[in-house]
Design an enzyme around this catalytic site. Structure first.
Site, short mmCIF file in Angstrom:
data_model
loop_
_atom_site.label_atom_id
_atom_site.label_comp_id
_atom_site.label_asym_id
_atom_site.label_seq_id
_atom_site.Cartn_x
_atom_site.Cartn_y
_atom_site.Cartn_z
N GLU A 34 0.55 33.08 -21.87
CA GLU A 34 1.70 32.86 -22.85
C GLU A 34 1.06 32.14 -23.87
O GLU A 34 0.35 31.18 -23.62
CB GLU A 34 2.82 31.95 -22.24
N ARG A 260 -4.74 27.92 -7.79
CA ARG A 260 -4.90 27.24 -9.06
C ARG A 260 -6.25 26.77 -8.76
O ARG A 260 -6.40 26.09 -7.73
CB ARG A 260 -4.01 26.58 -9.85
N LYS A 270 -0.36 21.77 -20.17
CA LYS A 270 -0.30 21.59 -21.63
C LYS A 270 0.29 20.66 -22.25
O LYS A 270 0.12 20.25 -23.31
CB LYS A 270 0.46 23.10 -21.86
#
Length: 562
Positions: A34, A260, A270
């Site tokens: 994204e 992950r 983020k």
RNA sequence: AGGGGAGUCGCCAAGUUGGUUAAGGCAUCGGAUUUUGAUUCCGACAUGCGAAGGUUCGAAUCCUUCUUCCCCUGCCA
């Protein structure tokens, strides 16, 4: 090294068996970020898996911006993502794709779902939707709008698209099962009304599709065979499959989840990275201390080193945390092979060579790499005044010391053996100069009758150029800066653990051979570490600026510390 | 009426349908070579696979029970 064979992992097993059984005849993957932030070390793993698998199976990998939420997405991020993936050494198939490229098709599938009675327009407010959803132990309640007719739903959906309703006043929802133990299946919202300018579609739309609905259809439209994502989407897989099973679409990719990559001494959220930037705790997203791809790039990490690191970390479903030193190790290993060697003195002490004789005392040349003769050599000029590293002199040496000491001998790298005859101090007792004599019989040969074990680097004062050198260290002093709890049991602000020593700037003396190096040129400064000319501030021929990428492995320092 | 995942050496990780001494990498520790205390090279490093029972000639792999950790209640992705 970087060409290590891919190790077996569970995703490859699945692909192998799909290919063997004829379920698939090719491999197409995708990396779907994204564009709402910068790529970081965790993404490198996802990139490496998706592009790497496509490569190994002679398949294709798409780069797709998952741009379904215009509120958060920006061009700046999209551009940076493209640049980062490219820099990491990967080539995506065709043009960069966007989920927004499929908005028309997504919308059409929405109408199809309505017509088949599988989707409805819901007037519940966000709060009411939450209440109706139930929770982990309580089943949800059906929306009172669930039984609207397809005709009514179609009319309402078209009017949503036409902009007749206020933001947030209506949603399009799937009609699945409010009693499902999987909360994602409790009539998920797939369209919301949001008047927001979109980076690609501008103001064309006021309704935007949600991730779960968009992602699977985008994958299918692109002919993705294996949709690889991280573990937190496992619960979403039934929805991914449900959507594709309930619309008219010929392709059904298989979603496979992997864990992950977490790294100690790093934060990757983020939000937290943005905080560091916004509060000026770092100089920007590309600060060399940041775990962003652009930051690591500026730090001097190479694409090969980064790829080696994530490859070593492996692929599995086990939650894993890899130590930061493993990253540094991989980067160092790759740089060892690929970086020319030069000499720099970061913290100089002046050394006067008392028996230097012009015309008699001479210089040698030195290779740029011990194992790459083809890289050539350069002159390492000597002069009556040189600098050595302050660290390489000890008035009172510890046991095992192999460097300069009063009355002791040491080899000057690529030059003579010298002996320290006199230590000169200022009024405060600081060593400001060493007077040394060189043994003229030791240029290019060992002294006779004695062994000199130590070798130190040095540089001629009159030949050196000055350079700004930034010495970077890890950004945090805590292994898990965002997981430390105080006495009250609450998480302590991760910013408290910023390492005050994470950046030191010094003016160093560097050999002149680096003078015209372009930005992003990597060197090993012998005995010190790997350094790179700064991508932004280094000006070839005028203003040399180096960043320390990583130090050399130092078993002596490790022993000393014990 | 909760659901979905994961537990193999300090850190990763192979091991799939039970079959010989449980891969490999990183780290660590020895030692050799070295004009970078780097590199390189040699060697060491799980009687053990979250725990306890069970099945079997044979179990990390099968069964039972237990246990620990992670994810999920955005009109975020």
């Amino acid at each position: 090294m970087s060409n290590e064979l891919p190790v077996s992992n569970f995703i490859r097993h699945i692909i192998d068996s799909d290919l063997a059984s004829g379920k698939r005849t090719s491999v197409v993957t995708r990396f779907p970020p994204e564009p709402n932030g910068y790529l970081h070390i965790g993404h490198v793993k996802a990139i490496n898996i998706n592009f790497g698998i496509a490569q190994d199976y002679q398949g294709l990998c798409n780069l797709r911006m998952d741009d379904t939420n215009p509120e958060k997405e920006e061009d700046e991020y999209a551009a940076a993502i493209e640049a980062d993936v490219h820099w990491l050494g990967f080539k995506w198939s065709g043009d960069v794709r966007h989920a927004s490229d499929y908005f028309d098709q997504l919308y059409a599938y929405g109408e199809e779902l309505i017509q088949s009675g599988k989707a409805f327009v819901c007037d519940l407010t966000p709060e009411e939707v939450r209440e109706h959803r139930g929770d982990f132990v309580k089943p949800g309640k059906e929306s009172p709008y669930r039984n609207r007719t397809p005709a009514e739903n179609l009319d309402l959906f078209r009017r949503m698209k036409a902009g007749e309703f206020a933001d947030g006043s209506k949603t399009l929802r799937l009609k699945i099962d409010m009693g499902s133990p999987n909360l994602n299946m409790r009539d998920p919202v797939i369209y919301r009304i949001k008047r927001e300018h979109h980076i690609k579609t501008g103001d064309k739309w006021c309704i935007y599709p949600m991730y779960d609905y968009t992602h699977c259809i985008s994958d299918a439209l692109e002919g993705i065979t294996h949709s690889l994502c991280s573990l937190e989407f496992e619960d979403h897989r039934p929805l991914y499959d449900w959507v594709l099973d309930n619309i008219t679409i010929p392709c059904h990719p298989q979603q496979i989840e992997f864990s992950r990559l977490e790294t100690l001494y790093v934060v990757t959220s983020k939000r937290k990275l943005k905080q560091l930037v916004d509060e000026n705790l770092v100089t920007g997203w590309d600060d060399p201390r940041m775990p962003t791809v652009t930051g690591m790039r500026r730090r001097g990490y190479s694409p090969e080193g980064l790829r080696l690191f994530v490859q070593r970390a492996g692929v599995s479903k086990t939650p894993n945390v890899v130590d930061f030193s493993a990253l540094e190790g991989a980067v160092r290993e790759e740089l060892e092979e690929s970086s020319p060697r030069v000499i720099a003195v970061l913290d100089p002490i002046k050394v006067t060579l008392t028996n230097f004789e012009a015309g008699v005392t001479t210089s040698r040349t030195a290779p740029f790499h011990p194992h790459h003769a083809e890289w050539g050599e350069r002159e390492v000029p000597i002069a009556p005044v040189i600098y050595v590293e302050r660290e390489d002199f000890a008035e009172v040496p510890p046991a095992g010391w192999q460097r300069l000491t009063p009355g002791g001998e040491v080899r000057l790298r690529y030059s003579y053996v010298i002996k320290c005859d006199e230590v000169i101090k200022d009024a405060a007792g600081n060593v400001i100069e060493l007077k040394c004599s060189l043994d003229p019989a030791t240029l290019g040969q060992n002294p006779v009758g004695r062994k000199v074990k130590g070798v130190i680097h040095w540089i001629s004062a009159e030949h050196a150029i000055q350079a700004d050198v930034r010495l970077y260290d890890r950004l945090f002093t805590e292994a898990r800066p965002d997981a430390v709890r105080g006495e009250d049991g609450q998480y302590v602000d991760f910013k408290q653990f910023i390492n005050p020593e994470s950046l030191k700037t010094v003016t160093a003396y560097v050999e002149a051979s680096v003078k015209d190096a372009p930005p992003e040129t990597r060197y090993q400064f012998e005995r010190l570490g790997y350094f790179v000319t700064d991508r932004k501030e280094h000006v070839p021929g005028q203003k040399p600026v180096f960043n320390r990428t990583v130090t050399l492995k130092d078993t002596w320092a490790a022993k000393e510390a014990k």
